[in-house]
Design an enzyme around this catalytic site. Sequence first.
Site, short mmCIF file in Angstrom:
data_model
loop_
_atom_site.label_atom_id
_atom_site.label_comp_id
_atom_site.label_asym_id
_atom_site.label_seq_id
_atom_site.Cartn_x
_atom_site.Cartn_y
_atom_site.Cartn_z
N GLY A 298 4.06 -10.88 10.94
CA GLY A 298 5.24 -10.22 10.38
C GLY A 298 5.10 -8.71 10.50
O GLY A 298 6.03 -8.00 10.86
N MET A 300 1.64 -5.41 10.58
CA MET A 300 0.19 -5.14 10.61
C MET A 300 -0.08 -3.73 10.14
O MET A 300 0.52 -2.77 10.62
CB MET A 300 -0.32 -5.36 12.04
CG MET A 300 -1.80 -5.07 12.22
SD MET A 300 -2.83 -6.15 11.19
CE MET A 300 -4.15 -5.01 10.79
N GLU A 301 -1.05 -3.62 9.21
CA GLU A 301 -1.25 -2.39 8.44
C GLU A 301 -2.16 -1.35 9.08
O GLU A 301 -2.77 -0.56 8.37
CB GLU A 301 -1.84 -2.77 7.09
CG GLU A 301 -3.30 -3.33 7.12
CD GLU A 301 -3.37 -4.85 7.20
OE1 GLU A 301 -2.39 -5.48 7.62
OE2 GLU A 301 -4.43 -5.40 6.84
N ASN A 302 -2.28 -1.29 10.41
CA ASN A 302 -3.17 -0.31 11.03
C ASN A 302 -3.04 1.04 10.32
O ASN A 302 -1.94 1.51 10.08
CB ASN A 302 -2.79 -0.13 12.50
CG ASN A 302 -2.54 -1.45 13.19
OD1 ASN A 302 -3.43 -2.28 13.26
ND2 ASN A 302 -1.31 -1.67 13.64
N HIS A 334 4.09 -4.17 1.18
CA HIS A 334 2.86 -4.92 1.45
C HIS A 334 1.93 -4.09 2.36
O HIS A 334 0.77 -3.85 2.04
CB HIS A 334 3.23 -6.24 2.12
CG HIS A 334 2.08 -7.14 2.46
ND1 HIS A 334 1.81 -8.29 1.77
CD2 HIS A 334 1.13 -7.07 3.43
CE1 HIS A 334 0.74 -8.88 2.28
NE2 HIS A 334 0.32 -8.15 3.30
N GLU A 335 2.49 -3.62 3.47
CA GLU A 335 1.65 -2.91 4.44
C GLU A 335 1.15 -1.59 3.88
O GLU A 335 0.01 -1.20 4.10
CB GLU A 335 2.41 -2.68 5.75
CG GLU A 335 2.93 -3.94 6.43
CD GLU A 335 1.89 -5.04 6.56
OE1 GLU A 335 0.71 -4.75 6.73
OE2 GLU A 335 2.29 -6.24 6.49
N HIS A 338 -1.76 -1.77 1.70
CA HIS A 338 -3.00 -2.00 2.46
C HIS A 338 -3.70 -0.69 2.82
O HIS A 338 -4.89 -0.72 3.16
CB HIS A 338 -2.68 -2.71 3.78
CG HIS A 338 -2.72 -4.20 3.72
ND1 HIS A 338 -3.73 -4.91 3.11
CD2 HIS A 338 -1.89 -5.14 4.25
CE1 HIS A 338 -3.51 -6.22 3.27
NE2 HIS A 338 -2.39 -6.38 3.94
N GLU A 357 -5.55 -9.21 1.19
CA GLU A 357 -4.19 -9.78 1.21
C GLU A 357 -3.66 -10.16 -0.17
O GLU A 357 -2.47 -10.15 -0.39
CB GLU A 357 -4.14 -10.98 2.16
CG GLU A 357 -4.49 -10.66 3.62
CD GLU A 357 -3.56 -9.63 4.25
OE1 GLU A 357 -2.47 -9.37 3.71
OE2 GLU A 357 -3.94 -9.09 5.31
#
Length: 821
Positions: A298, A300-302, A334-335, A338, A357
């Site tokens: 969905g 990605m938290e790079n 959410h991201e 992180h 998570e």
Amino acid sequence: MIAIKIILLLFLLHQSVKSEDNEKAKYRLNGNLIPSKYEIELTVMDNFGSKGQFYGNVKIHFNTTVETSEITLHSDKLKFEPTNIQISFDPPQNSIAVSNVNFNTTLQMVTIKTQAPLSLNNSYVLSVNNYEGILDLDMSGFYRSSYKNAQGESEWIAVTQFQPSSARRAFPCFDEPQYKAKFDIIMNHPENYHAVSNAEIKSIDGSAKLKKTTFKTSPIMSTYVVAFAVTKFAGMTASINNIKHTIWSSIETIRDSQYALSISPKLLKVMENFTNVPYTISGLTKLDQFSIPDFSAGAMENWGMVTYRETAVLWNPYEYSTQNKERVGTVVAHELSHMLFGNLVTTKWWSSTWLNEGFATFFEYFSLAEIEKDWELDLQFILEEHQPVLISDCLEKAKPLTNPDVFTSGDVSAMFGTTTYSKGGSVIRMMSLFLGEKTFYAGLNAYLEDRKFNYSVPEDLFSKIQEKVDSSNHLPEKLSVIMNSWTEKHGFPMITVKKSDNDLILSQTQFFTNVTPPTKWYIPVTYTTSDEKKFSDLKARIWMLPNEPETIISNGWKSQTNWIILNIGVSAFVRVNYDDTLWTGLQQALKKEHFDGITPINRAQIVDDAMNLARASIITYERAFNVISFLQKDTDYYPWYSAFRTFAYLRRRIDRESPLGKILDKYIQRMTGALYKSVDFSNNRVRHVDMLKKVLTLTWACQLGVSDCVSQSQTLFNNLMSNNKVIDPNLRSVVYCTAVRSTNKNDNWEYLWKKLEGSKMASESVTIISALGCTKNADILRRYLNESIKENGVIRRQDGQSVFKAVISGSPQGVTIGLNF
Ligand SMILES: *[C@@H]1O[C@H](CO)[C@@H](O)[C@H](O)[C@H]1NC(C)=O
Ligand SMILES: *[C@@H]1O[C@H](CO)[C@@H](O)[C@H](O)[C@H]1NC(C)=O
Ligand SMILES: *[C@@H]1O[C@H](CO)[C@@H](O)[C@H](O)[C@H]1NC(C)=O
Ligand SMILES: *[C@@H]1O[C@H](CO)[C@@H](O)[C@H](O)[C@H]1NC(C)=O
Ligand SMILES: *[C@@H]1O[C@H](CO)[C@@H](O)[C@H](O)[C@H]1NC(C)=O
Ligand SMILES: *[C@@H]1O[C@H](CO)[C@@H](O)[C@H](O)[C@H]1NC(C)=O
């Protein structure tokens, strides 16, 4: 990473390695070498769309912890030979000769043997020059994908998705989260493209044939959050609180990034307010976020360069639904959470992925709640995370949150499932409630400060919070002892409440699964009675302890008491059962005016518990249906959301054409009478949660064949087909599905298929893809499934699974057709 909630059971085929533990241990790095810095230079050629390869040079600075002549690290699908390798002391002196290079594709590792051993406690640098890698189309590693621009031509992008185990497909590395390092990245790329990575751009050199973009040094971080992208995207920028925020998307869609751009700075601030740790602790002064046309997860938290599916970041009020907006809000929340939980402090190994998570799932709701104050996200958390995971976590095959049995990359992928996200978030919420906000957030601050730029294990979290616990918290044990009872075993307790004169007697057993010896928990218990009707205080009033067979609330029942509800506000990760007297008391109370003051979320809890206790044969369905009969008069979102989930389960198990199936559908229809009357097909603006209720209600009514619902949908659809009259985005999923389902002719299906072919908007595509599965025409369903696997067809690679899901959930016959396919 945020997972895509698709039938994971079917698609996450878990490649378990059934061998001895020491064999499994080979999948892990041995800790002999500790990297500190990577210098990476990657080159993407002009023709990367047609050829799909890239070239790289990497220099890895590392220290030895033993004397060794073997360098073992990860490398997957990368090509190089001994002649490409150089090893020397750091800073460089004479090089150390390489005797042998051995790739192991099963382990995804390479072992480089040196002629002379590397000595203990020394610094070295390993260079791999001019290696070749593949820009695959499979949305993993450093990959490529294409999209159509306004002129209908294909444009290519190259972008990364590394979590959990694919950095090794872009550069040789120590690809486990605990091996944090700094990254210096350089990208060489065609001149009409723009390169972005985790850190700020240091310089761009356009003098050679390829453009060279050099980035500043990254924060100290894990390999799986390294990211880079080469695109022709447009950016929308806002500089707020000394952070430059940019959202990148195709030129055609960039205008839809306004909402994500507006909430991002606020979300970073909310997280800073909660934890007292700012985003800028990373050293980064910017945050890039990308909307990617083909994306497997969905989002990605790079660190400093977050990537999303288009549907998780794009939104506008005219063409997207309320649900789409909430999806964007929660995924961005959410991201961005992180950045602290995951990036600054990272789970040591994927065994405790919930440290990343679980927190992100918790803050997905509770940080966004500070911005979208009227979305009732604290309550939505219960419907969307807590209640669903109770269903999977009670099964025998469920895994504990902290799962020691994780070695291979298949094991690792399997950790990104419902337990980690939803149970992780639910158990963290339970902890925040029994600790109270003040202790919880002071503890999180201590944890982040202690473990920043490093890894963590669950004990780090519990022991740092413990430092902030005092006598006012009334804990019955050390926090780690309490929490380990929830994180180290799968499953959860059912509390049974019995009335005995004026006392209430509570006991615990594991819900649904029997294990020996039986698991027991430290349970924070909240409750209220008809005398108090106090639903707001979610701090534990008493604790149930593992070694106590019974816990007694003495004099909890007065002569005038009519009912008691345990676990108010769904505060703990438990189910509650009552004795007959107490169930009857609740049943009668719920039939009174205003449900005798029992709040919507507590009604939702009673529905979910009663129906699932019946499913587990702990109470009879007769009792459960009697308890929930109040729903006839209930028009609130929360109890109905829970009810529909339990009804959906029954409808999946009972043939809809059978006499019992027909009785069930009639029953649900009768129960929803008042609910249906409380909503309509107009596009009037309503409260956020009321809009969610409207869509849920209409979806069910049309599916059950409520004639008013079906005919109104058909009218709206006909107006769309013949007069191009736009349908409210909130209603499209219901209207499209109903129009496709309610006719045996193919016109409606073909009309939507055409619309899908022309669709430039990801959310519209998702809605149509799901509606196309609603047809009952078997030939069309088979053709539809065929289309989902066509190269360069109408269905994007990322959406193939959604077609399958649409078919098997669209109609009973779709299940057989889907499985045959
Ligand atoms: C790769 O490693 C596994 C596990 O140690 C081993 O069984 C296998 O033989 C190795 N393969 C090669 C090609 O070395
Ligand atoms: C290696 O370095 C570590 C940490 O600097 C030190 O504790 C250890 O004693 C050293 N070992 C040897 C054999 O020098
Ligand atoms: C590596 O070893 C050198 C000494 O050789 C030391 O100065 C440095 O701090 C060590 N780095 C790490 C990351 O342990
Ligand atoms: C953060 O906290 C400050 C001080 O309490 C407050 O003024 C501000 O509104 C908060 N920001 C957000 C986004 O919640
Ligand atoms: C990371 O944490 C480990 C374990 O607490 C510690 O030994 C190590 O020194 C830390 N590393 C850094 C760079 O602080
Ligand atoms: C689906 O594809 C298969 C294999 O290409 C073909 O044999 C079949 O006829 C197709 N079915 C439909 C309904 O298009």
